[in-house]
Enzyme design. Structure first.
Site, PDB file in Angstrom:
ATOM      1  CG  HIS A 305     -86.547  38.050-105.755  1.00  0.00           C
ATOM      2  ND1 HIS A 305     -87.476  37.408-104.962  1.00  0.00           N
ATOM      3  CD2 HIS A 305     -86.922  37.823-107.047  1.00  0.00           C
ATOM      4  CE1 HIS A 305     -88.380  36.822-105.734  1.00  0.00           C
ATOM      5  NE2 HIS A 305     -88.077  37.065-106.997  1.00  0.00           N
ATOM      6  CB  VAL A 333     -83.822  39.145-110.307  1.00  0.00           C
ATOM      7  CG1 VAL A 333     -84.346  40.455-110.882  1.00  0.00           C
ATOM      8  CG2 VAL A 333     -83.569  39.282-108.820  1.00  0.00           C
ATOM      9  CG  HIS A 334     -88.693  36.542-113.082  1.00  0.00           C
ATOM     10  ND1 HIS A 334     -90.002  36.293-112.714  1.00  0.00           N
ATOM     11  CD2 HIS A 334     -87.959  35.504-112.592  1.00  0.00           C
ATOM     12  CE1 HIS A 334     -90.054  35.163-112.036  1.00  0.00           C
ATOM     13  NE2 HIS A 334     -88.827  34.667-111.948  1.00  0.00           N
TER      14      HIS A 334
END
Length: 441
Positions: A305, A333-334
């Site tokens: 991202h 954002v993971h």
């Protein structure tokens, strides 16, 4: 009253901050387990008037909104409550809504505001005149106050671990910067998410804002955020906003602005004008801490991202900087990342600490790749599932910690003392250029 332990540790905060500012970025090399599968929920038959998916949220000064769903449209939007088990000295009546989405029809969604309530008090309550007795605790009116933070939750085994770990901490309020259910157009997943989070969300206020997975728009047929707005009503009207997608609220000595990454935010937008008006009225003597939440991070050194928050940052970062926002929380954002105080892409003593915490347990897995070399403003980053805890001790000091999910145990992986900008000469009242930004026509 602040404990003796905290009184002893507080003088060390400045030293900790100096060390943190000088240190190079830490990229944790922890070996992370793979994401866990989406949870499956067996169908359970309930009476049509049985309250389901109960959650509570703040609804203005000393008021709580209780939200639940029933299959029966004739069930009353009644909340009975009191401070002793089984004894309901007070009653509140609310209203209902519902929606249809393709072949899906929601149940009756009840929203009932109750109060005024005592601060820092446990209330026992019952929805719709029947069903099990539940209880929630109202937040305190003064410091200390503890905020749990976790975004991008979803409905996986890691989500369950995150919720269990949050439940272990003595928190007063949950902040969620977008991407709740990951229903992604399949509306019964909103229902299973409501059931999954009810044990926590019915016991402490949950304050949420939207993410991309809440949009669920269908061109020429469905506008975005219909499910989110119907199910998770926030106190936008109380804060002068015209949209459930952005609003503000106060708790203890903290002013929090919840912003929308997926609604207009340029200088001609309603959201921009609302934010400018809201920040210009913040009284830092009454609420010395100022926080902001939205979904897409502005400062992100993960490969995922990249650049998606740039336009919103260009429009709104000057407002947050002028107002002296202390901490910004984002998701999307993971993975986890914490910055120094930063503004306009560079370290700035009057900038905000930015925290990306989109690691609650989503079905899409973790974002493992970070950019190298790391930017100068990045302090700590790790791609793991987990949650954060912000313990605001007093008007000047807060302790932030992030806890990874490690084999189902919460492991503190990052921590830092943060000093409020209120005590550093960075608030708008003390800076001419900031006053000109916030109070110009």
């Amino acid at each position: 009253m602040v404990s003796n332990r905290l009184n002893i540790v507080l003088p060390l905060a400045a030293a900790v901050l100096v060390i943190s500012a000088l240190a190079v970025t830490v990229t944790a090399d922890y070996v992370r387990p793979p994401p866990r599968k989406t949870l499956h929920f067996p169908w359970v038959s309930r009476p049509s008037s049985q309250p389901q998916q109960v959650h509570v949220s703040l609804a203005g000064n000393k008021h709580i909104r209780v939200t639940w769903i029933t299959s029966d449209s004739s069930s009353p939007s009644l909340v009975e409550y009191g401070t002793s088990p089984g004894k309901y000295n007070f009653r509140g009546h609310g209203d209902t809504t519902s929606y249809s989405y393709l072949f899906y029809s929601s149940g009756t969604i009840h929203h009932t505001v109750i109060g005024p309530l005592e601060d820092d008090t446990v209330y026992f309550y019952r929805c719709g005149g029947q069903g099990p007795e539940l209880k929630f605790k109202t937040p305190p009116s003064e410091f200390p106050v503890t905020l749990a933070v976790a975004g991008d939750l979803g409905q996986t085994g890691w989500t369950q671990s995150t919720l269990e770990h949050i439940d272990l901490c003595q928190y007063d309020l949950h902040l969620l910067p977008g991407d709740l259910s990951y229903a992604d157009y399949i509306q019964n997943r909103w229902d299973t998410f409501g059931e999954l989070v009810q044990p926590l969300a019915s016991a402490r206020p949950w304050m949420v804002t939207q993410g991309n997975h809440e949009k669920e728009s269908i061109p020429f047929f469905k506008e975005g955020f219909e499910s989110f707005n119907a199910r998770w009503k926030m106190p936008y009207e109380e804060s002068g906003s015209t949209s459930n997608l952005y609003y503000s609220f106060e708790v203890a000595g903290v002013h929090v602005v919840m912003l929308g990454s997926y609604t207009d935010y340029d200088e001609t937008s309603d959201q921009y004008n609302w934010l400018k008006a809201d920040l210009s009225t913040v009284d830092r003597k009454r609420t010395p801490w100022l926080l902001a939440l939205f979904h897409v991070p502005w400062y992100n050194s993960n490969s995922a991202h990249q650049g998606e928050g740039d336009n919103m940052m260009e429009a709104m970062e000057p407002l947050l900087h002028a107002a002296g926002v202390d901490i910004v929380f984002a998701g999307h954002v993971h993975a986890y990342e914490r910055s120094k105080r930063v503004y306009n892409g560079k370290s700035d003593p009057c900038g905000a600490v930015h925290v990306t915490i989109g690691d609650g347990g989503n079905k899409e897995g973790l974002a493992h790749k970070y950019k190298e070399p790391s930017p100068e403003w990045s302090v700590f980053r790790e791609a793991s599932f987990g949650h954060g805890e912000l313990k605001i001790v007093n008007s000047t000091h807060a302790f932030w910690s992030w806890h990874r999910n490690d084999d189902d145990e919460p492991v503190r992986s990052d921590e830092v003392w943060i000093t409020s900008l209120m005590s550093s000469g960075c608030v708008a009242e003390e800076r001419k250029e900031a006053r000109e930004i916030l109070w110009s026509p």
